[in-house]
Design a protein around this motif. Structure first.
Motif, mmCIF file in Angstrom:
data_model
loop_
_atom_site.group_PDB
_atom_site.id
_atom_site.type_symbol
_atom_site.label_atom_id
_atom_site.label_comp_id
_atom_site.label_asym_id
_atom_site.label_seq_id
_atom_site.Cartn_x
_atom_site.Cartn_y
_atom_site.Cartn_z
ATOM 1 N N LYS A 153 72.468 15.427 82.510
ATOM 2 C CA LYS A 153 72.378 16.670 83.275
ATOM 3 C C LYS A 153 72.983 17.838 82.512
ATOM 4 O O LYS A 153 72.896 18.988 82.954
ATOM 5 N N GLU A 189 66.456 16.735 79.236
ATOM 6 C CA GLU A 189 67.002 16.115 80.446
ATOM 7 C C GLU A 189 66.176 14.889 80.836
ATOM 8 O O GLU A 189 66.728 13.836 81.199
ATOM 9 N N GLU A 190 64.867 15.004 80.767
ATOM 10 C CA GLU A 190 63.983 13.887 81.120
ATOM 11 C C GLU A 190 64.173 12.719 80.147
ATOM 12 O O GLU A 190 64.205 11.554 80.552
ATOM 13 N N LYS A 239 68.306 11.655 80.246
ATOM 14 C CA LYS A 239 68.884 11.485 81.589
ATOM 15 C C LYS A 239 70.252 12.171 81.710
ATOM 16 O O LYS A 239 71.001 11.886 82.646
#
Length: 587
Positions: free
Chosen positions: A315, A309-310, A313
């Motif tokens: 979700k 996710e980091e 980006k």
């Protein structure tokens, strides 16, 4: 035999004696008398046959009379054959039985008699067991399994003096094959734990990870005590917005999904425009014996989701779980949904069990009496030795995965040929004692995972029926580890839209059956029928790999097209190139 040859044989025997005595001491010093007796109890079979067993006497008598008639006919035919007459066989091996492929088994009267006598006796033993009706289905499975193991072990092909191929090798090499075989045996003993013989199935020096296998370009961009997370290099200019994470089984190495270009599901998925991440599990030692199933969940899938996710980006993440990795995936998704975490966008289960009511033949090792011993033994050692588990799986197909190599390596004195799948199969991984205990208790022993609320992970009830995430189940028709009918029950247990597909072949070959080189078909059905049998009856057979069916299913759930992502970031720079260091650790 020359004096130097005699000394060579004596040296081999002395070396073997030292190794064998060391192993015996390890076994005796590491086991108390009660545990040792529980493993060597000669009355186990008698006990299984004495409780809740009824004999179909009419069937048994009929089979015995047939056996006696056939034995008499075999004697008569053997006498005629020795006198030069041509006779028909009384009994023949099955078409797929490769043990008797040498022409001597059919052309030489003595070997032909040995073969047919063995086959008749084998059939008689199996018929005797089949005439027994058990109140306990598990006891019936155990009796049939161990009867089969005994029958396979006493085959004349497994004896140097009754195997024509071995006899020829002895004459042609003047016995050197036996010396080489003894050397092979001692090398295998040295590489084996005290609990099991790890017989070499392939040339372990023929492959190098990162060169011959697991060489799809990528980088390790995160690691913790249990995993290295690999991100693969994009091979397309545009990729799907939703990334893809593979969770392989933590009792095996991940590269079964990245064998070579012809069989790499990972490389193919990258080529379809997925940003692919793969968990590479550590091969744990005793220092990680305290790691439990909850640690595997948090440091594996959940930690990976955080990093992905980091990095991306996104979700949402599409996740694929293979075998026990799929079981972990289902548990993780139930846990996350209960906490309001909906990052997992879709679920793909490859040859996965969620309902362990029908565990397949592996269940014969896990009787009520055996499991407590296994748990105690593994807890004392701190981990389950992966080589022991490897032998257990090999004995599910004993003639092809054990006895054939026993004959080739030890009796013929030959080295096994290079074979990538068997190289992976021999590259075992250990399992921490805490994880083994939790997993065995809640799956094979008590089948709790399928019961909503019966299992808790860090205080969160696991409720598979509440998983409403789109799911894809892939089972294989000849799987002896995960029966496809049992996998189907898992598919029925979830509440979301579910697609079930059945592929040809078995647990490994059926999964890595590629689009360009695949030789096995698959079966599809748009409906999820009440039973597996009903599903199959109304299914449609499709030629070729199941991969394209899965891609057609997952692509609509993969978001829009975005610019291809680079591996890593400032926060998660490349630690090392794929396949990483965790996967290289061999037992």
């Amino acid at each position: 035999m020359e004096s130097n040859e005699q000394k060579e044989v004596a040296d081999f025997l002395e070396q073997y004696s030292e190794i064998f005595n060391t192993m015996v001491k390890q076994v005796l010093s590491g086991s108390d008398k009660e545990n040792l007796n529980s493993m060597m109890d000669s009355e186990k079979l008698t006990e299984l046959l004495s409780k809740g067993v009824q004999v179909d006497t009419a069937e048994l008598f009929s089979k015995q009379m047939s056996f006696m008639t056939q034995q008499a006919e075999l004697w008569q035919n053997a006498t005629k054959a020795l006198l030069g007459s041509k006779v028909e066989s009384v009994v023949s091996e099955e078409r797929n039985d490769k043990r008797f492929k040498d022409s001597e088994w059919s052309e030489n009267p003595v070997y032909n008699y040995l073969k047919q006598s063995y086959l008749l006796s084998s059939n008689m033993m199996q018929d005797t067991v089949n005439s027994l009706h058990f109140d306990d289905p598990k006891a019936e499975e155990q009796v049939k399994f161990y009867t089969r193991q005994y029958i396979s072990s006493v085959s004349p092909t497994n004896n140097a003096l009754t195997n024509p191929e071995v006899c020829r090798d002895i004459l042609e090499s003047k016995g050197e094959n036996l010396i080489k075989g003894l050397q092979n045996f001692m090398q295998d003993l040295q590489q084996s734990p005290a609990d099991a013989l790890k017989i070499n199935q392939t040339d372990v020096d023929a492959f190098t990870l990162g060169e011959d296998l697991a060489y799809t370009p990528g980088d390790v961009i995160y690691q913790n005590d249990l995993i290295q997370l690999i991100q693969y290099k994009a091979s397309t200019k545009k990729v799907n917005e939703v990334p893809l994470l593979f969770i392989p089984p933590f009792i095996n190495k991940y590269y079964v999904l990245d064998m070579d270009e012809q069989k790499s599901l990972i490389k193919w998925a990258v080529g379809q425009g997925h940003t692919v991440f793969v968990i590479s599990w550590i091969n744990p030692d005793k220092t990680l014996s305290h790691k439990g199933f909850n640690d595997y969940m948090k440091e594996g899938p959940i930690a990976s989701l955080d990093v992905i996710e980091e990095l991306t980006k996104s979700k949402k993440v599409n996740v694929v779980g293979y075998c026990i990795g799929g079981t972990l995936l289902a548990t993780t998704q139930s846990y996350l949904l209960a906490k309001g975490d909906t990052r997992i966008n879709s679920l793909t289960f490859l040859t996965t069990l969620l309902d362990f009511e029908e565990p397949g033949e592996i269940g014969v090792y896990l009787s009520e009496k055996m499991l407590p011993f296994l748990k105690k033994d593994i807890k004392e050692k701190g981990l389950l030795d992966g080589r022991v588990l490897g032998l257990a799986f090999s004995m599910l197909r004993e003639n092809s995965l054990f006895w054939s190599y026993f004959v080739n390596n030890y009796l013929k004195g030959k080295d096994p040929a290079p074979f990538d799948i068997l190289y992976w199969n021999s590259d075992s991984s250990n399992l921490p004692a805490e994880t083994f205990d939790f997993y065995m208790t809640n799956t094979y022993q008590e089948n709790n995972l399928i019961k909503d609320g019966a299992v808790e992970v860090e205080g969160v009830p696991i409720e598979l029926s509440k998983i409403d995430t789109p799911s894809y189940f892939l089972a294989t028709i000849a799987d002896h580890i995960v029966l496809w009918q049992a996998s189907y029950k898992g598919a029925k247990a979830l509440s979301g839209p579910t697609r079930f597909v059945l592929a040809g072949s078995g647990h490994l070959a059926g999964v890595i059956n590629s689009v360009d080189h695949g030789k096995y078909p698959h079966w599809v059905n748009e409906e999820l029928s009440d039973t597996a049998e009903q599903w199959f009856e109304s299914s449609t057979k499709k030629e070729g790999s199941w991969w394209t069916d899965w891609e057609n299913w997952v692509e609509p759930q993969s978001g829009k097209q975005v610019t291809a992502r680079k591996q890593g970031s400032k926060k998660y720079p490349s630690i090392e190139a794929a396949p990483g260091s965790y996967v290289r650790k061999r037992i």
